[in-house]
Design an enzyme around this catalytic site. Structure first.
Site, PDB file in Angstrom:
ATOM      1  N   LYS A 135       0.808  -1.226   0.000  1.00 58.05           N
ATOM      2  CA  LYS A 135       0.000   0.000   0.000  1.00 58.05           C
ATOM      3  C   LYS A 135       0.846   1.283   0.000  1.00 58.05           C
ATOM      4  O   LYS A 135       2.061   1.253   0.236  1.00 58.05           O
ATOM      5  CB  LYS A 135      -0.932  -0.007   1.208  1.00 58.05           C
ATOM      6  CG  LYS A 135      -2.001  -1.089   1.135  1.00 58.05           C
ATOM      7  CD  LYS A 135      -2.903  -1.000   2.351  1.00 58.05           C
ATOM      8  CE  LYS A 135      -4.029  -2.007   2.311  1.00 58.05           C
ATOM      9  NZ  LYS A 135      -4.898  -1.879   3.496  1.00 58.05           N
ATOM     10  N   GLU A 167      -9.356 -10.834  -7.578  1.00 52.73           N
ATOM     11  CA  GLU A 167      -8.389  -9.750  -7.394  1.00 52.73           C
ATOM     12  C   GLU A 167      -7.206  -9.881  -8.346  1.00 52.73           C
ATOM     13  O   GLU A 167      -6.737  -8.869  -8.892  1.00 52.73           O
ATOM     14  CB  GLU A 167      -7.932  -9.704  -5.930  1.00 52.73           C
ATOM     15  CG  GLU A 167      -9.048  -9.272  -4.995  1.00 52.73           C
ATOM     16  CD  GLU A 167      -8.669  -9.225  -3.537  1.00 52.73           C
ATOM     17  OE1 GLU A 167      -9.390  -8.570  -2.773  1.00 52.73           O
ATOM     18  OE2 GLU A 167      -7.646  -9.833  -3.134  1.00 52.73           O
ATOM     19  N   TYR A 220     -12.493  -1.881  -4.255  1.00 51.22           N
ATOM     20  CA  TYR A 220     -12.997  -1.919  -2.883  1.00 51.22           C
ATOM     21  C   TYR A 220     -14.514  -1.782  -2.798  1.00 51.22           C
ATOM     22  O   TYR A 220     -15.057  -1.472  -1.739  1.00 51.22           O
ATOM     23  CB  TYR A 220     -12.309  -0.838  -2.038  1.00 51.22           C
ATOM     24  CG  TYR A 220     -10.876  -1.180  -1.721  1.00 51.22           C
ATOM     25  CD1 TYR A 220     -10.565  -2.184  -0.804  1.00 51.22           C
ATOM     26  CD2 TYR A 220      -9.819  -0.518  -2.340  1.00 51.22           C
ATOM     27  CE1 TYR A 220      -9.249  -2.509  -0.511  1.00 51.22           C
ATOM     28  CE2 TYR A 220      -8.504  -0.844  -2.054  1.00 51.22           C
ATOM     29  CZ  TYR A 220      -8.228  -1.838  -1.139  1.00 51.22           C
ATOM     30  OH  TYR A 220      -6.919  -2.163  -0.854  1.00 51.22           O
ATOM     31  N   ASN A 273      -2.007   0.351   6.859  1.00 53.73           N
ATOM     32  CA  ASN A 273      -1.423  -0.859   7.421  1.00 53.73           C
ATOM     33  C   ASN A 273      -0.516  -1.614   6.453  1.00 53.73           C
ATOM     34  O   ASN A 273      -0.298  -2.808   6.603  1.00 53.73           O
ATOM     35  CB  ASN A 273      -2.514  -1.765   7.987  1.00 53.73           C
ATOM     36  CG  ASN A 273      -3.519  -2.196   6.946  1.00 53.73           C
ATOM     37  OD1 ASN A 273      -3.270  -2.118   5.747  1.00 53.73           O
ATOM     38  ND2 ASN A 273      -4.663  -2.657   7.399  1.00 53.73           N
ATOM     39  N   ARG A 283       2.676  -5.990   9.390  1.00 49.76           N
ATOM     40  CA  ARG A 283       1.939  -4.891  10.021  1.00 49.76           C
ATOM     41  C   ARG A 283       2.521  -4.509  11.379  1.00 49.76           C
ATOM     42  O   ARG A 283       2.520  -3.332  11.732  1.00 49.76           O
ATOM     43  CB  ARG A 283       0.466  -5.239  10.101  1.00 49.76           C
ATOM     44  CG  ARG A 283      -0.165  -5.225   8.704  1.00 49.76           C
ATOM     45  CD  ARG A 283      -1.600  -5.646   8.732  1.00 49.76           C
ATOM     46  NE  ARG A 283      -2.240  -5.470   7.423  1.00 49.76           N
ATOM     47  CZ  ARG A 283      -3.237  -6.225   6.996  1.00 49.76           C
ATOM     48  NH1 ARG A 283      -3.727  -7.196   7.758  1.00 49.76           N
ATOM     49  NH2 ARG A 283      -3.763  -6.002   5.813  1.00 49.76           N
ATOM     50  N   PHE A 335     -15.792   3.918   6.092  1.00 49.87           N
ATOM     51  CA  PHE A 335     -14.394   4.196   5.742  1.00 49.87           C
ATOM     52  C   PHE A 335     -14.108   4.099   4.248  1.00 49.87           C
ATOM     53  O   PHE A 335     -12.982   4.341   3.820  1.00 49.87           O
ATOM     54  CB  PHE A 335     -13.456   3.242   6.499  1.00 49.87           C
ATOM     55  CG  PHE A 335     -13.685   1.775   6.203  1.00 49.87           C
ATOM     56  CD1 PHE A 335     -13.145   1.179   5.072  1.00 49.87           C
ATOM     57  CD2 PHE A 335     -14.438   1.002   7.067  1.00 49.87           C
ATOM     58  CE1 PHE A 335     -13.347  -0.161   4.807  1.00 49.87           C
ATOM     59  CE2 PHE A 335     -14.648  -0.354   6.815  1.00 49.87           C
ATOM     60  CZ  PHE A 335     -14.100  -0.934   5.674  1.00 49.87           C
ATOM     61  N   THR A 390      -4.999  -6.832  11.062  1.00 47.68           N
ATOM     62  CA  THR A 390      -5.266  -5.537  10.422  1.00 47.68           C
ATOM     63  C   THR A 390      -4.839  -4.379  11.318  1.00 47.68           C
ATOM     64  O   THR A 390      -4.248  -3.413  10.855  1.00 47.68           O
ATOM     65  CB  THR A 390      -6.765  -5.422  10.080  1.00 47.68           C
ATOM     66  OG1 THR A 390      -7.113  -6.492   9.210  1.00 47.68           O
ATOM     67  CG2 THR A 390      -7.077  -4.105   9.400  1.00 47.68           C
ATOM     68  N   ARG A 411      -1.588 -14.236   4.894  1.00 48.29           N
ATOM     69  CA  ARG A 411      -2.310 -13.552   5.966  1.00 48.29           C
ATOM     70  C   ARG A 411      -1.545 -13.644   7.296  1.00 48.29           C
ATOM     71  O   ARG A 411      -1.555 -12.712   8.089  1.00 48.29           O
ATOM     72  CB  ARG A 411      -3.730 -14.072   6.054  1.00 48.29           C
ATOM     73  CG  ARG A 411      -4.484 -13.727   4.744  1.00 48.29           C
ATOM     74  CD  ARG A 411      -5.935 -14.052   4.758  1.00 48.29           C
ATOM     75  NE  ARG A 411      -6.706 -13.171   5.613  1.00 48.29           N
ATOM     76  CZ  ARG A 411      -7.033 -11.911   5.325  1.00 48.29           C
ATOM     77  NH1 ARG A 411      -6.632 -11.351   4.196  1.00 48.29           N
ATOM     78  NH2 ARG A 411      -7.763 -11.195   6.155  1.00 48.29           N
ATOM     79  N   HIS A 431      -2.242  -5.398   1.692  1.00 45.30           N
ATOM     80  CA  HIS A 431      -3.553  -6.032   1.510  1.00 45.30           C
ATOM     81  C   HIS A 431      -3.288  -7.438   1.023  1.00 45.30           C
ATOM     82  O   HIS A 431      -2.353  -7.669   0.252  1.00 45.30           O
ATOM     83  CB  HIS A 431      -4.377  -5.279   0.456  1.00 45.30           C
ATOM     84  CG  HIS A 431      -5.521  -6.086  -0.098  1.00 45.30           C
ATOM     85  ND1 HIS A 431      -6.762  -6.073   0.481  1.00 45.30           N
ATOM     86  CD2 HIS A 431      -5.589  -6.941  -1.149  1.00 45.30           C
ATOM     87  CE1 HIS A 431      -7.560  -6.894  -0.208  1.00 45.30           C
ATOM     88  NE2 HIS A 431      -6.868  -7.425  -1.196  1.00 45.30           N
TER      89      HIS A 431
END
Length: 140
Positions: A11, A128, A51, A114, A104, A59, A93, A87, A117
Site C-alpha cells: 500500500k 483480485e 474496494y 497498514n 503490520r 471508511f 489488520t 495472511r 492487503h
C-alpha cells in the site's frame, strides 16, 4: 498441502517509505514466490471498483483516497497454502494486535495505513488477481 496463488498489494504508506524490498523479503523468506508484480498509480475509479465490497461502510471514501495517494505494488504470490500463509505474514489488520515479526507489526502506521492487503479466500484471490493481471503476466 496445496500450491495456490494469492493477491497482494503493498500500500501507499509502505511504497512512500521505500519498504517494498523489505516486505517482499518477508514473503520470500516465508516460502512464497512472487510470480507477478508491478508498481502502479491506482485511479479513483480503480480503487472504487476494487474496494466496492466496502462501498456502504463509513471508511470507503477514505480508503479509496488513501489507495490513490501514492503508487502501490500489486503482486501475485504463489506457494503452499499461499492465502493463509500470506495472511499470517501480514499480521492482524490493527498493527497493535499484529504478532511480532509480521509486516503490520513492523511497518504499519495505523489501522487504515497498514502497509499491505491480501486476499482472504481462493475466490477473492482469483477475482483480485484478474482485476490487475492478465494470464500472460503470471510467470511462475
Amino acid at each position: 498441502m496445496a500450491l495456490e496463488r494469492t493477491f497482494s498489494i503493498i500500500k501507499p504508506d509502505a511504497t512512500r517509505r521505500n519498504l517494498t524490498g523489505k516486505i517482499n523479503a518477508k514473503f520470500e523468506e516465508a516460502g512464497l514466490r512472487i510470480v507477478a508484480q508491478k508498481r502502479i498509480q491506482m485511479t479513483m475509479a480503480q480503487a472504487g471498483e476494487f474496494y466496492s465490497v466496502h462501498a456502504e461502510r463509513p471508511f470507503y471514501g477514505e480508503l479509496c483516497e488513501f489507495m490513490v495517494s501514492e503508487p502501490v505494488v500489486v503482486q501475485v504470490l504463489e506457494g503452499e497454502n499461499a492465502i493463509t500463509r500470506n495472511r499470517e505474514i501480514m499480521g492482524a489488520t490493527n498493527p497493535a494486535d499484529a504478532a511480532p515479526g509480521t509486516i503490520r507489526a513492523e511497518f504499519a502506521e495505523s489501522v487504515g495505513e497498514n502497509s499491505v492487503h491480501g486476499s482472504d479466500a481462493p475466490e477473492t484471490a482469483a477475482v483480485e488477481i484478474a482485476y490487475f493481471f492478465s494470464g500472460l503476466e503470471l510467470v511462475g
